[in-house]
Motif scaffolding. Structure first.
Motif, PDB file in Angstrom:
ATOM      1  N   ARG A  89       0.829  -1.214   0.000  1.00 23.24           N
ATOM      2  CA  ARG A  89       0.000   0.000   0.000  1.00 23.24           C
ATOM      3  C   ARG A  89       0.859   1.258   0.000  1.00 23.24           C
ATOM      4  NH1 ARG A  89      -4.585  -2.078   4.231  1.00 23.24           N
ATOM      5  NH2 ARG A  89      -5.728  -3.356   2.717  1.00 23.24           N
ATOM      6  N   LEU A  90       1.977   1.227   0.744  1.00 21.47           N
ATOM      7  CA  LEU A  90       2.886   2.370   0.749  1.00 21.47           C
ATOM      8  C   LEU A  90       3.486   2.580  -0.637  1.00 21.47           C
ATOM      9  CD1 LEU A  90       4.443   4.556   2.296  1.00 21.47           C
ATOM     10  CD2 LEU A  90       6.169   2.814   2.819  1.00 21.47           C
ATOM     11  N   GLN A  91       3.896   1.506  -1.290  1.00 20.44           N
ATOM     12  CA  GLN A  91       4.449   1.625  -2.644  1.00 20.44           C
ATOM     13  C   GLN A  91       3.410   2.170  -3.617  1.00 20.44           C
ATOM     14  OE1 GLN A  91       5.830  -2.327  -3.471  1.00 20.44           O
ATOM     15  NE2 GLN A  91       7.800  -2.021  -2.422  1.00 20.44           N
ATOM     16  N   GLU A  92       2.170   1.711  -3.484  1.00 27.99           N
ATOM     17  CA  GLU A  92       1.102   2.212  -4.355  1.00 27.99           C
ATOM     18  C   GLU A  92       0.860   3.709  -4.129  1.00 27.99           C
ATOM     19  OE1 GLU A  92      -0.749   0.844  -6.894  1.00 27.99           O
ATOM     20  OE2 GLU A  92       0.853  -0.650  -6.721  1.00 27.99           O
ATOM     21  N   ARG A  93       0.848   4.147  -2.869  1.00 26.98           N
ATOM     22  CA  ARG A  93       0.677   5.582  -2.584  1.00 26.98           C
ATOM     23  C   ARG A  93       1.831   6.389  -3.164  1.00 26.98           C
ATOM     24  NH1 ARG A  93       0.494   5.320   3.177  1.00 26.98           N
ATOM     25  NH2 ARG A  93      -0.697   3.426   3.310  1.00 26.98           N
ATOM     26  N   GLN A  94       3.047   5.847  -3.008  1.00 27.48           N
ATOM     27  CA  GLN A  94       4.225   6.550  -3.540  1.00 27.48           C
ATOM     28  C   GLN A  94       4.153   6.638  -5.064  1.00 27.48           C
ATOM     29  OE1 GLN A  94       7.392   4.228  -1.837  1.00 27.48           O
ATOM     30  NE2 GLN A  94       7.581   5.575  -0.044  1.00 27.48           N
ATOM     31  N   ARG A 109       1.391   6.650  -6.909  1.00 18.48           N
ATOM     32  CA  ARG A 109       0.321   7.602  -7.218  1.00 18.48           C
ATOM     33  C   ARG A 109       0.809   9.040  -7.068  1.00 18.48           C
ATOM     34  NH1 ARG A 109      -3.595   6.674  -3.353  1.00 18.48           N
ATOM     35  NH2 ARG A 109      -3.336   4.455  -3.652  1.00 18.48           N
ATOM     36  N   LEU A 110       1.527   9.311  -5.960  1.00 17.66           N
ATOM     37  CA  LEU A 110       2.055  10.661  -5.750  1.00 17.66           C
ATOM     38  C   LEU A 110       3.077  11.025  -6.823  1.00 17.66           C
ATOM     39  CD1 LEU A 110       2.494  10.718  -1.871  1.00 17.66           C
ATOM     40  CD2 LEU A 110       0.841  12.008  -3.228  1.00 17.66           C
ATOM     41  N   GLN A 111       3.878  10.063  -7.218  1.00 17.87           N
ATOM     42  CA  GLN A 111       4.885  10.318  -8.248  1.00 17.87           C
ATOM     43  C   GLN A 111       4.208  10.607  -9.580  1.00 17.87           C
ATOM     44  OE1 GLN A 111       7.453   7.013  -9.103  1.00 17.87           O
ATOM     45  NE2 GLN A 111       9.110   8.350  -9.786  1.00 17.87           N
ATOM     46  N   MET A 112       3.146   9.863  -9.903  1.00 22.13           N
ATOM     47  CA  MET A 112       2.419  10.106 -11.158  1.00 22.13           C
ATOM     48  C   MET A 112       1.740  11.468 -11.139  1.00 22.13           C
ATOM     49  SD  MET A 112       3.022   7.587 -13.097  1.00 22.13           S
ATOM     50  CE  MET A 112       1.795   7.645 -14.372  1.00 22.13           C
TER      51      MET A 112
END
Length: 135
Positions: A101-106, A108-111
């Protein structure tokens, strides 16, 4: 164990016959004592001077190992190891889910940071790309 033994040096040497609970038993043979050695021993020594008979009762005191304890302790150890393994498996799975979940949030924020800023209607009208009614 040596329940029946003739005196050493008896003259003339005696013929020795021993029984345990009525069954023939070899005399003079040393062996470790077990529960099976409990019983009544009868030895008869005979030579040309006469016969001597001696009977003795042997009790073997022993302590039975606590079978329940011998079975229960390993079972508890296996259960504890199993519970520990299951607990660690649950912990590890939750840890992996948190990492995902942390990787997915990161991501999303990067995109979102790479995406150009949103274009509003006012900005589009100023640039001449607003949708206008065409004649």
């Amino acid at each position: 164990m040596r329940p029946c033994a003739a005196r050493h040096g008896a003259t003339p040497p005696p013929l020795l016959e021993c029984t345990k609970d009525g069954e023939p038993f070899p005399a003079g043979v040393l062996r470790p004592v077990t529960r099976a050695h409990a019983g009544t021993y009868r030895c008869q020594a005979t030579n040309r001077l006469g016969t001597a008979v001696r009977s003795i009762t042997v009790w073997v005191h022993y302590h039975d190992p606590d079978v329940v304890l011998l079975v229960l302790l390993p079972a508890l150890a296996v259960a504890a190891l199993l519970a520990g393994g299951v607990g660690y498996g649950i912990y590890y799975r939750k840890k992996k889910i948190r990492q995902y979940r942390l990787q997915e949030r990161q991501r999303r924020l990067q995109m979102e940071s790479l995406k150009p800023p949103a274009c509003s209607e006012e900005t589009a009208a100023l640039n001449g790309s607003a949708r206008e009614a065409q004649p």
